[in-house]
Write a protein that holds these residues in place. Sequence first.
Motif, PDB file in Angstrom:
ATOM      1  N   VAL A  23      -3.777  61.854  21.207  1.00 37.42           N
ATOM      2  CA  VAL A  23      -5.173  61.770  21.638  1.00 37.42           C
ATOM      3  C   VAL A  23      -5.446  60.326  22.026  1.00 37.42           C
ATOM      4  N   LEU A  24      -6.140  60.124  23.145  1.00 38.67           N
ATOM      5  CA  LEU A  24      -6.434  58.766  23.581  1.00 38.67           C
ATOM      6  C   LEU A  24      -7.346  58.087  22.564  1.00 38.67           C
ATOM      7  N   ALA A  25      -7.066  56.808  22.309  1.00 34.62           N
ATOM      8  CA  ALA A  25      -7.758  56.082  21.251  1.00 34.62           C
ATOM      9  C   ALA A  25      -9.250  55.920  21.512  1.00 34.62           C
ATOM     10  N   ALA A  26      -9.702  56.163  22.744  1.00 40.42           N
ATOM     11  CA  ALA A  26     -11.137  56.118  23.027  1.00 40.42           C
ATOM     12  C   ALA A  26     -11.900  57.105  22.151  1.00 40.42           C
ATOM     13  N   ALA A  27     -11.241  58.171  21.697  1.00 40.88           N
ATOM     14  CA  ALA A  27     -11.892  59.163  20.839  1.00 40.88           C
ATOM     15  C   ALA A  27     -12.266  58.578  19.480  1.00 40.88           C
ATOM     16  N   ALA A  28     -11.736  57.392  19.169  1.00 44.44           N
ATOM     17  CA  ALA A  28     -12.047  56.739  17.900  1.00 44.44           C
ATOM     18  C   ALA A  28     -12.799  55.431  18.117  1.00 44.44           C
ATOM     19  N   SER A  29     -13.477  55.303  19.252  1.00 50.13           N
ATOM     20  CA  SER A  29     -14.249  54.082  19.526  1.00 50.13           C
ATOM     21  C   SER A  29     -15.302  53.860  18.439  1.00 50.13           C
ATOM     22  N   GLY A  30     -15.341  52.648  17.937  1.00 46.80           N
ATOM     23  CA  GLY A  30     -16.341  52.307  16.927  1.00 46.80           C
ATOM     24  C   GLY A  30     -16.085  52.906  15.559  1.00 46.80           C
ATOM     25  N   LEU A  31     -14.910  53.500  15.358  1.00 49.66           N
ATOM     26  CA  LEU A  31     -14.641  54.168  14.085  1.00 49.66           C
ATOM     27  C   LEU A  31     -14.637  53.195  12.913  1.00 49.66           C
ATOM     28  N   SER A  32     -14.012  52.042  13.098  1.00 49.48           N
ATOM     29  CA  SER A  32     -13.931  51.073  11.995  1.00 49.48           C
ATOM     30  C   SER A  32     -15.323  50.652  11.528  1.00 49.48           C
ATOM     31  N   THR A  48      -4.069  54.484   4.856  1.00 45.00           N
ATOM     32  CA  THR A  48      -3.667  55.778   4.302  1.00 45.00           C
ATOM     33  C   THR A  48      -3.215  56.733   5.398  1.00 45.00           C
ATOM     34  N   CYS A  49      -3.811  56.588   6.576  1.00 40.32           N
ATOM     35  CA  CYS A  49      -3.521  57.509   7.687  1.00 40.32           C
ATOM     36  C   CYS A  49      -2.559  56.913   8.702  1.00 40.32           C
ATOM     37  N   HIS A  50      -1.964  55.764   8.374  1.00 44.86           N
ATOM     38  CA  HIS A  50      -0.941  55.128   9.230  1.00 44.86           C
ATOM     39  C   HIS A  50      -1.473  54.842  10.630  1.00 44.86           C
ATOM     40  N   ILE A  51      -2.686  54.303  10.694  1.00 44.49           N
ATOM     41  CA  ILE A  51      -3.281  53.952  11.982  1.00 44.49           C
ATOM     42  C   ILE A  51      -3.404  52.441  12.085  1.00 44.49           C
ATOM     43  N   ASN A  52      -2.840  51.889  13.139  1.00 44.70           N
ATOM     44  CA  ASN A  52      -2.938  50.459  13.412  1.00 44.70           C
ATOM     45  C   ASN A  52      -4.340  50.172  13.963  1.00 44.70           C
ATOM     46  N   PRO A  53      -5.152  49.366  13.266  1.00 44.37           N
ATOM     47  CA  PRO A  53      -6.531  49.123  13.731  1.00 44.37           C
ATOM     48  C   PRO A  53      -6.599  48.523  15.125  1.00 44.37           C
ATOM     49  N   GLU A  54      -5.536  47.823  15.559  1.00 41.90           N
ATOM     50  CA  GLU A  54      -5.551  47.238  16.897  1.00 41.90           C
ATOM     51  C   GLU A  54      -5.556  48.309  17.984  1.00 41.90           C
ATOM     52  N   LEU A  55      -4.984  49.475  17.682  1.00 42.60           N
ATOM     53  CA  LEU A  55      -4.978  50.554  18.665  1.00 42.60           C
ATOM     54  C   LEU A  55      -6.387  51.032  18.979  1.00 42.60           C
ATOM     55  N   LEU A  56      -7.276  50.947  17.993  1.00 42.60           N
ATOM     56  CA  LEU A  56      -8.636  51.438  18.187  1.00 42.60           C
ATOM     57  C   LEU A  56      -9.426  50.571  19.150  1.00 42.60           C
ATOM     58  N   GLN A  57      -8.912  49.395  19.472  1.00 43.73           N
ATOM     59  CA  GLN A  57      -9.577  48.507  20.429  1.00 43.73           C
ATOM     60  C   GLN A  57      -9.061  48.711  21.847  1.00 43.73           C
ATOM     61  N   GLN A  58      -8.114  49.620  22.038  1.00 40.46           N
ATOM     62  CA  GLN A  58      -7.489  49.817  23.355  1.00 40.46           C
ATOM     63  C   GLN A  58      -7.600  51.293  23.745  1.00 40.46           C
ATOM     64  N   PRO A  59      -8.648  51.665  24.480  1.00 43.25           N
ATOM     65  CA  PRO A  59      -8.971  53.076  24.726  1.00 43.25           C
ATOM     66  C   PRO A  59      -7.886  53.896  25.403  1.00 43.25           C
ATOM     67  N   THR A  60      -6.991  53.259  26.191  1.00 50.26           N
ATOM     68  CA  THR A  60      -5.950  54.052  26.855  1.00 50.26           C
ATOM     69  C   THR A  60      -4.657  54.119  26.056  1.00 50.26           C
ATOM     70  N   MET A  61      -4.611  53.473  24.909  1.00 53.55           N
ATOM     71  CA  MET A  61      -3.500  53.713  23.994  1.00 53.55           C
ATOM     72  C   MET A  61      -3.774  55.046  23.304  1.00 53.55           C
ATOM     73  N   SER A  62      -2.821  55.518  22.521  1.00 55.53           N
ATOM     74  CA  SER A  62      -3.035  56.835  21.919  1.00 55.53           C
ATOM     75  C   SER A  62      -2.631  56.861  20.459  1.00 55.53           C
ATOM     76  N   LEU A  63      -3.174  57.854  19.763  1.00 54.68           N
ATOM     77  CA  LEU A  63      -2.903  58.080  18.348  1.00 54.68           C
ATOM     78  C   LEU A  63      -2.231  59.430  18.189  1.00 54.68           C
ATOM     79  N   GLU A  64      -1.400  59.563  17.172  1.00 60.62           N
ATOM     80  CA  GLU A  64      -0.883  60.878  16.830  1.00 60.62           C
ATOM     81  C   GLU A  64      -2.059  61.761  16.417  1.00 60.62           C
ATOM     82  N   LEU A  65      -2.086  62.990  16.916  1.00 60.51           N
ATOM     83  CA  LEU A  65      -3.227  63.865  16.630  1.00 60.51           C
ATOM     84  C   LEU A  65      -3.338  64.155  15.134  1.00 60.51           C
ATOM     85  N   THR A  66      -2.195  64.259  14.458  1.00 60.71           N
ATOM     86  CA  THR A  66      -2.239  64.489  13.004  1.00 60.71           C
ATOM     87  C   THR A  66      -2.931  63.334  12.291  1.00 60.71           C
TER      88      THR A  66
END
Length: 353
Positions: A23-32, A48-66
């Motif tokens: 899922v594109l990281a834009a779906a988590a904009s402002g999450l932090s 806990t969820c193995h998410i690099n906070p830097e990814l959340l600042q880059q909307p066209t990067m992506s996160l594992e859906l799980t």
Amino acid sequence: MRTDILRQASPFGLTQHNSNCGVLAAAASGLSDFILGKGADVDRVLGTCHINPELLQQPTMSLELTNYCKVLEEAARQSACDNFGLLYGRQFKPQSLGLIGYIGLCSETAERALQNVVNAFPFHQHNTLTRLVDKGDHYRLDYQVRHGGILSKRQDAELTLGMILNLLRHALGKSWNPREVHFEHPRPEQWHEHCKIFDAPVYFDQPYNSMLIVKSSLQRAMPERDATLLMVMQDAIRRLNSESLSPQSLVDSARSGVRRALLHGEPVLDELADKMGMSPASLQRRLREQNLSFTTLVDKVRCEMATHYLQQQQLPISEMALLLGYSEASAFSRAFRRWFGVSPRQWRQASQH
């Protein structure tokens, strides 16, 4: 207006060649910031969820859906905000959704925005059903995560329908409301908040996460409609997926097949392989490449589903054996003791404290 949108869209990296893995990281904009505002430890939730906070600042990067679905559930748990996804979605502006948001904003009318977003959604988020069903005087918008490794997805469902609600209200006004809203998950304790936010009847334990939308309300023009920019955004989101838009991994497909089969009894290797278009030997070989056997896979899926069901307090333990494909309750109890060393009832009681 077009220049403003292009300026806002520039961080989306239209010249980048990142591949969407979930899922594109834009779906988590402002999450932090939202997690922080709800009083939870951001680093702990993301870690806990193995998410690099830097990814959340880059909307066209992506996160594992799980990981994406897990971080919403974990944020709800650690913040003690049961309606976390619902409230996160309420404040989510369409512009924050990245490419998929601008595809809606640049469309000609609210109806075309809805259609274009549905058509582009597979590029925004993989392993997900999104469709518009024509019901005569209204559309039924269905949304459902179909990843075999994701069981808990309530927060994502409430967030996603909230995002779409905000996109439509951007054109139709803050007082616009759908005819009905449906959710797959059981009714939460604070369900009146759902009715208030959507300003519509909300039903739970439904086949899909859905919104019923009257067609006549969708003819209004989108304020930032721009046909040229729409084509740019549609092309950009396709290019982000050009190298990675593929079927579920074999293991995820097998997990999904096992989950469906459990509703009808004990899963059978030959039947699952046939539905996946493979021979039983090929399926076994491919599973072995992932250090799995068919028996182990079934056991793992049962274990995950058992803990998921036990967290649904309204579901009687006596009904879980059939839901997990066991012919009798004693078989379920033996398996559960093997997994956790306690009975299902003891596990449920301990999880409440």
